[in-house]
Design a protein around this motif. Structure first.
Motif, PDB file in Angstrom:
ATOM      1  N   TRP A 108     -42.000 -10.634  45.934  1.00 13.53           N
ATOM      2  CA  TRP A 108     -43.562 -10.759  46.194  1.00 13.53           C
ATOM      3  C   TRP A 108     -43.854 -11.947  45.323  1.00 13.53           C
ATOM      4  CZ3 TRP A 108     -47.377 -10.735  42.021  1.00 13.53           C
ATOM      5  CH2 TRP A 108     -48.522 -10.553  42.528  1.00 13.53           C
ATOM      6  N   TYR A 137     -52.044 -15.040  43.862  1.00 17.90           N
ATOM      7  CA  TYR A 137     -51.106 -14.693  44.876  1.00 17.90           C
ATOM      8  C   TYR A 137     -52.188 -13.646  45.749  1.00 17.90           C
ATOM      9  CZ  TYR A 137     -47.348 -17.360  43.483  1.00 17.90           C
ATOM     10  OH  TYR A 137     -46.408 -18.209  43.206  1.00 17.90           O
ATOM     11  N   ARG A 193     -55.858 -15.430  48.656  1.00 19.37           N
ATOM     12  CA  ARG A 193     -55.527 -15.218  49.908  1.00 19.37           C
ATOM     13  C   ARG A 193     -56.357 -14.099  50.563  1.00 19.37           C
ATOM     14  NH1 ARG A 193     -52.249 -18.429  51.411  1.00 19.37           N
ATOM     15  NH2 ARG A 193     -51.255 -16.849  52.716  1.00 19.37           N
ATOM     16  N   PRO A 194     -56.102 -14.094  51.922  1.00 19.41           N
ATOM     17  CA  PRO A 194     -56.884 -12.952  52.717  1.00 19.41           C
ATOM     18  C   PRO A 194     -56.033 -11.508  52.019  1.00 19.41           C
ATOM     19  CG  PRO A 194     -55.790 -14.498  54.227  1.00 19.41           C
ATOM     20  CD  PRO A 194     -55.275 -14.736  52.722  1.00 19.41           C
ATOM     21  N   GLU A 242     -53.627  -9.240  53.343  1.00 17.62           N
ATOM     22  CA  GLU A 242     -52.142  -9.585  53.331  1.00 17.62           C
ATOM     23  C   GLU A 242     -51.382  -8.730  52.123  1.00 17.62           C
ATOM     24  OE1 GLU A 242     -50.825 -13.898  51.549  1.00 17.62           O
ATOM     25  OE2 GLU A 242     -51.485 -14.252  53.526  1.00 17.62           O
ATOM     26  N   SER A 243     -52.042  -8.536  50.729  1.00 20.24           N
ATOM     27  CA  SER A 243     -51.706  -7.878  49.823  1.00 20.24           C
ATOM     28  C   SER A 243     -51.595  -6.343  49.960  1.00 20.24           C
ATOM     29  CB  SER A 243     -52.368  -8.066  48.531  1.00 20.24           C
ATOM     30  OG  SER A 243     -52.077  -9.713  48.445  1.00 20.24           O
ATOM     31  N   THR A 295     -44.654   0.436  55.125  1.00 18.29           N
ATOM     32  CA  THR A 295     -44.721  -1.112  54.928  1.00 18.29           C
ATOM     33  C   THR A 295     -43.752  -1.846  55.548  1.00 18.29           C
ATOM     34  OG1 THR A 295     -44.032  -1.330  52.799  1.00 18.29           O
ATOM     35  CG2 THR A 295     -46.087  -0.818  52.789  1.00 18.29           C
TER      36      THR A 295
END
Length: 138
Positions: free
Chosen positions: A11, A78, A82-83, A86-87, A133
């Motif tokens: 990650w 991170y 970010r959008p 995404e996480s 995932t």
């Protein structure tokens, strides 16, 4: 994943150990005003709140051994820049590991008995993938 509910994932800028122990789960509950299972359900259902994502990842990094200051920096850079979607897979994986855990066996140990009996096995252990995932754990 391991018996202590830790999971190591690639990650951000490297491989990191994530772990949500009892204390981190309590803090997650306080920060999100919801039980950890509710947060997990929101992440799966796509009804998450941004604090569900950022707090889950931050607390799991701390539980995995990172300093709180470094965890905040990583999440700010991170996750929060970010959008949000995404996480979500990372948050799902670490929260699932914290709540459900994983068996002690590794993939190689699972396949060994069937080879000894002369059978070939093409099974893939579900514990080698983060739940729903597709993220491969290290």
């Amino acid at each position: 994943m391991s018996r202590d509910a830790s999971i190591t994932l690639t990650w951000a800028d490297g491989d990191f150990k994530f772990r949500l122990g009892w204390g981190e789960l309590e803090e997650l509950q306080e920060k999100t005003d919801a039980g950890p299972q509710v947060v997990l359900q929101r992440l799966y259902a796509g009804t998450w709140r941004v604090e569900d994502i950022s707090n889950t990842i931050r607390l799991a990094l701390i539980g995995g051994g990172m300093s709180p200051e470094e965890a905040v920096k990583k999440v700010r850079f991170y996750v929060e820049q970010r959008p949000p979607a995404e996480s979500v897979p990372i948050a799902l994986a670490v929260l699932s590991a914290g709540l459900i855990g994983a068996p002690d066996e590794k993939l190689g140990e699972l396949e060994a008995p069937s080879r000894k009996r002369g059978k070939s096995s093409s099974r893939t252990a579900k514990s080698d993938l983060a739940p729903s995932t597709g993220l491969v754990q290290r």
